[in-house]
Design a protein around this motif. Structure first.
Motif, mmCIF file in Angstrom:
data_model
loop_
_atom_site.group_PDB
_atom_site.id
_atom_site.type_symbol
_atom_site.label_atom_id
_atom_site.label_comp_id
_atom_site.label_asym_id
_atom_site.label_seq_id
_atom_site.Cartn_x
_atom_site.Cartn_y
_atom_site.Cartn_z
ATOM 1 N N UNK A 271 0.814 -1.044 0.035
ATOM 2 C CA UNK A 271 0.108 -0.158 -0.141
ATOM 3 C C UNK A 271 0.651 1.196 0.024
ATOM 4 N N UNK A 272 0.135 2.383 -0.138
ATOM 5 C CA UNK A 272 1.139 3.483 -0.300
ATOM 6 C C UNK A 272 1.871 3.917 0.885
ATOM 7 N N UNK A 273 1.365 3.815 2.157
ATOM 8 C CA UNK A 273 2.104 4.132 3.415
ATOM 9 C C UNK A 273 3.273 3.116 3.472
ATOM 10 N N UNK B 88 10.689 4.067 0.696
ATOM 11 C CA UNK B 88 11.386 5.155 0.178
ATOM 12 C C UNK B 88 11.999 6.111 1.132
ATOM 13 N N UNK B 89 11.783 5.930 2.563
ATOM 14 C CA UNK B 89 12.460 6.568 3.431
ATOM 15 C C UNK B 89 13.708 5.695 3.764
ATOM 16 N N UNK B 90 13.645 4.369 3.767
ATOM 17 C CA UNK B 90 14.344 3.394 4.199
ATOM 18 C C UNK B 90 15.653 3.662 2.854
ATOM 19 N N UNK B 91 14.946 3.683 1.860
ATOM 20 C CA UNK B 91 15.905 3.841 0.520
ATOM 21 C C UNK B 91 16.929 5.047 0.690
ATOM 22 N N UNK C 278 15.190 10.924 7.485
ATOM 23 C CA UNK C 278 14.285 11.202 8.550
ATOM 24 C C UNK C 278 13.111 12.305 8.317
ATOM 25 N N UNK C 279 13.314 13.036 7.605
ATOM 26 C CA UNK C 279 12.017 13.880 6.962
ATOM 27 C C UNK C 279 10.870 12.981 6.400
ATOM 28 N N UNK D 42 5.583 10.727 7.414
ATOM 29 C CA UNK D 42 4.735 9.573 7.549
ATOM 30 C C UNK D 42 4.032 9.612 8.912
ATOM 31 N N UNK D 43 4.773 10.112 10.060
ATOM 32 C CA UNK D 43 4.232 10.059 11.073
ATOM 33 C C UNK D 43 3.184 11.443 11.302
ATOM 34 N N UNK D 44 3.283 12.108 10.508
ATOM 35 C CA UNK D 44 2.273 13.285 10.369
ATOM 36 C C UNK D 44 1.147 12.890 9.995
ATOM 37 N N UNK D 45 1.152 12.164 8.859
ATOM 38 C CA UNK D 45 0.175 11.649 7.870
ATOM 39 C C UNK D 45 -0.519 10.478 8.581
ATOM 40 N N UNK D 46 0.203 9.632 9.316
ATOM 41 C CA UNK D 46 -0.382 8.490 10.146
ATOM 42 C C UNK D 46 0.293 8.584 11.326
ATOM 43 N N UNK D 47 -0.488 9.428 12.226
ATOM 44 C CA UNK D 47 0.131 9.346 13.623
ATOM 45 C C UNK D 47 0.031 8.130 14.493
#
Length: 156
Positions: free
Chosen positions: A88-90, A96-99, A110-111, A116-121
């Motif tokens: 899924x998108x999340x 992508x972050x791990x890449x 980190x950003x 991700x945290x902002x959009x999926x707290x």
């Protein structure tokens, strides 16, 4: 099988309850910092190799551990999510972050975890990894502010 939700209500890419249960145990291990997160999630991935969330967890655990960018496990998990049409998108955002971490772009990783945290707290994995990277980067305010941002979305 229909995708299942994790214990925080987030949709996962697995329909296998046993794999999801191992994911939950692995995430709890990562939270405790007891060193068992990767072996537990690897058992879930052996059972369900297409479980993108499991690969995200393994990648996130390796990022938090400070895994060398050349680590085959990290690359394998990121690749598995990127190639998986059922992710899924999340989950793709986790990859992508791990890449970016893998490519040595720590601040960008980190950003992305932070977004991700902002959009999926309630994404505990994203919160743990973002918090770990905030610490690594010396972002003292974010250590406090990121948790403060998600606090209203959690209950006892």
């Amino acid at each position: 099988m229909a995708p299942l939700r994790d214990s925080r209500g987030l949709i996962t890419s697995t329909g296998d309850a046993a794999s999801l249960e191992r994911f939950e145990r692995s995430l709890a291990s990562l939270l405790r910092g007891d060193g068992n997160a990767v072996p537990v999630i690897e058992r879930a991935l052996a059972r369900d190799p297409a479980f993108a969330g499991g690969h995200c967890l393994r990648a996130g655990a390796l990022v938090m551990r400070g895994a060398d960018a050349r680590t085959g496990e990290l690359a394998a998990s990121v690749d598995a999510v990127e190639r998986n049409p059922g992710a899924n998108v999340r989950e793709r955002r986790h990859a992508a972050a791990a890449r970016h971490w893998q490519e040595g772009k720590v601040a960008r990783a980190a950003r992305l975890y932070g977004e991700l945290v902002r959009d999926h707290p309630r994404d505990l994995l994203a919160l743990l990894v973002a918090h770990g990277l905030d610490f690594r980067l010396g972002q003292r305010r974010m250590l406090r502010d990121r948790v403060a941002h998600v606090w209203p979305h959690w209950n006892a």
